[in-house]
Design a protein around this motif. Structure first.
Motif, PDB file in Angstrom:
ATOM      1  N   LEU A  71      -4.301 -11.594  -4.629  1.00  0.00           N
ATOM      2  CA  LEU A  71      -4.945 -10.375  -4.830  1.00  0.00           C
ATOM      3  C   LEU A  71      -5.858 -10.134  -6.056  1.00  0.00           C
ATOM      4  N   ASP A  90       5.121  -2.936  -5.558  1.00  0.00           N
ATOM      5  CA  ASP A  90       3.679  -3.388  -5.381  1.00  0.00           C
ATOM      6  C   ASP A  90       3.657  -4.725  -5.956  1.00  0.00           C
ATOM      7  N   ARG A  91       3.091  -5.741  -5.039  1.00  0.00           N
ATOM      8  CA  ARG A  91       2.953  -7.255  -5.496  1.00  0.00           C
ATOM      9  C   ARG A  91       1.467  -7.443  -6.270  1.00  0.00           C
ATOM     10  N   SER A 112      -0.881  -3.506   3.688  1.00  0.00           N
ATOM     11  CA  SER A 112      -0.515  -4.901   3.672  1.00  0.00           C
ATOM     12  C   SER A 112      -1.185  -5.348   2.350  1.00  0.00           C
ATOM     13  N   GLN A 113      -0.944  -6.800   1.896  1.00  0.00           N
ATOM     14  CA  GLN A 113      -1.659  -7.229   0.878  1.00  0.00           C
ATOM     15  C   GLN A 113      -3.282  -7.029   0.722  1.00  0.00           C
TER      16      GLN A 113
END
Ligand code: 8YV
Length: 333
Positions: free
Chosen positions: A62, A56-57, A36-37
């Protein structure tokens, strides 16, 4: 001096991990766990660099959880998984992997075009289902590639590779639409003529999309554009999910308003619009246009060399926001 720490967010070539381990303390997600993020942020919290793929964000939330981060090196030419503005604001460099995948991706664009127009997947499924009992004059008759008109939307280096294949290999007339017209020498080499988007859609026998994803390029092809295309036309998307309105495309394919499509990228992938899964006249592949062994290794090496270049030598190879970061620093009070 202790080594800087980096994270490799996804499973990766062992030799690329080994190369990075010479310079860094490396944590890698070699088991390819789907994080998960929040989990991604936890793994990244104490790292100076991250090796990402297009899945991948990197976003503001983040970044705020990763105070030591200096660089995100993407193993992809497209970088719509990066919030570049947030990265610049956080003083984090982004790099991508251009150049090394052009010819491989152009090959695959052509493969999808030929498979769709000549009904390769559709006829193979039918054959495997045991339905072939005799030959017919019109059995899976499709549309010719050679001598036809190829319309390319997005004439960067991959688009130019597709144009050269079409013009020189298959005697196609190539027309293209792009944010800006190419210089005369490149147009001559690609044997390509610049036209408006509507003219391209109305006159091309086959349309190939190679534009980067931006909010402006979302749904470059929707119901209105599909309505302009010939009923015999093929549409190919090797660019990004979201460039095409997949629901509108599925409806156009089902109603035979266009003949066929070849898609390597999807809105919301890895989910695929359920209507696309049930129409027969579309070739579907799981985002593999750059997936030759040699090219994927070259992309991974370029991402690794960006990490080494920036964190060890202060010189990234293919930076995205270096100038923006420099002007932000210059204008800081
Ligand atoms: C990658 C791509 O396979 O480079 C790109 O932009 O779309 C693909 O070549 C994918 O994004 C993996 O990172």
């Amino acid at each position: 001096m202790s080594k800087q720490r980096i994270l490799i967010a996804r499973a990766m070539f062992p030799e690329v991990i080994d190369k990075l381990a010479v310079h860094f303390e490396v944590e890698s997600n070699q088991e390819d766990a789907p994080w998960s993020q929040e989990e991604f942020a936890k793994h990244l919290a104490d790292k100076q660099g991250v090796f990402t793929t297009g899945s991948d964000r990197i976003d503001a939330a983040l970044l705020s959880a990763c105070p030591h981060l200096k660089i995100c090196a993407n193993m992809a030419v497209g970088y719509n998984n990066f919030d570049i503005a947030a990265m610049t604001a956080a003083g984090v460099l982004g790099t991508n992997a251009p150049g090394v995948l052009n010819e491989t991706t152009a090959d695959f664009g052509f493969a999808l075009l030929m498979a769709a127009a000549r009904r390769v997947s559709e006829s193979e499924h039918w054959l495997r289902a045991g339905q072939w009992d005799r030959w017919r004059y019109d059995l899976f008759a499709g549309t010719d590639i050679h001598g036809s008109t190829l319309g390319i939307i997005g004439m960067g280096r991959i688009g130019q590779g597709i144009a050269r294949r079409g013009a020189h290999g298959f005697g196609m007339q190539v027309i293209y639409h792009n944010r800006s017209q190419l210089d005369a020498a490149t147009e001559a080499e690609c044997k390509a003529r610049y036209v408006g988007k509507e003219e391209l859609l109305r006159s091309a026998d086959h349309v190939v999309l190679v534009v980067p994803y931006t909010p402006e390029s979302r749904h470059t092809i929707g119901a209105a554009e599909l309505a302009m295309m010939k009923p015999t036309a093929t549409l190919v998307n090797v660019a990004r999910g979201g460039i095409v309105d997949d629901a509108a495309l599925a409806a156009a394919l089902r109603e035979k308003r266009i003949a066929a499509a070849g898609l390597d990228v999807f809105e919301g992938e890895p989910s695929v619009h359920p209507d696309l899964l049930t129409v027969p006249n579309v070739v579907l592949t799981p985002h593999i246009a750059s997936a030759s062994n040699a090219t994927r290794l070259a992309m991974a090496n370029l991402a690794a060399d960006n990490l080494i270049g920036f964190l060890i030598h202060g010189k990234p190879l293919t930076p995205l926001n270096l100038e923006a970061m420099a002007s932000k620093t210059a204008s800081a009070p």
